[in-house]
Design an enzyme around this catalytic site. Structure first.
Site, PDB file in Angstrom:
ATOM      1  N   ALA A  67    -151.338 -22.988  34.231  1.00 21.56           N
ATOM      2  CA  ALA A  67    -151.504 -21.826  33.361  1.00 21.56           C
ATOM      3  C   ALA A  67    -152.788 -21.101  33.718  1.00 21.56           C
ATOM      4  O   ALA A  67    -153.805 -21.723  34.001  1.00 21.56           O
ATOM      5  CB  ALA A  67    -151.546 -22.253  31.896  1.00 21.56           C
ATOM      6  N   CYS A  68    -152.722 -19.785  33.719  1.00 14.18           N
ATOM      7  CA  CYS A  68    -153.908 -18.951  33.904  1.00 14.18           C
ATOM      8  C   CYS A  68    -153.802 -17.826  32.870  1.00 14.18           C
ATOM      9  O   CYS A  68    -152.760 -17.682  32.233  1.00 14.18           O
ATOM     10  CB  CYS A  68    -154.016 -18.428  35.333  1.00 14.18           C
ATOM     11  SG  CYS A  68    -152.691 -17.344  35.869  1.00 14.18           S
TER      12      CYS A  68
END
Length: 105
Positions: free
Chosen positions: A8-9
């Site tokens: 996840a970013c």
């Protein structure tokens, strides 16, 4: 060995899928059953089921973001890794994580 992970970013549009694909490809090359879930602005992709979470040996979190659904992994070793490192050196990340988990058995 069964490994699951979440990448996840902030946006979830570039680094998230890049890290997931790099780790899955490296996992296959090293002979591990590795599934990566992606979380970002598009929601969850390739979601890890409760059963998959229960059967895994450990969890890789390729993110410094808040992860949705961490309760699925209760009681499992969770290793957080910088998402950029997962993209640049996925095999090294997996080997290091496996070694860390095996040394604690």
């Amino acid at each position: 060995m069964k490994i699951v992970g979440i990448s996840a970013c902030p946006a979830g549009l570039a680094h998230t899928p890049m890290a997931a694909k790099a780790l899955e490809k490296a996992g296959a090359k090293l002979g591990y059953d590795l599934k990566m879930e992606q979380q970002g602005s598009m929601g969850q992709i390739n979601t890890i089921s409760d059963e998959e979470a229960k059967e895994c040996d450990f969890v890789i979190i390729a993110s410094d973001q808040k992860i949705i659904g961490m309760e699925r992994f209760e009681g499992k070793p969770v290793i957080r890794v910088n998402i950029t490192t997962c993209i640049k050196a996925p095999e090294a990340v997996i080997k290091k994580c496996v070694k860390a988990v095996e040394s604690k058995k």
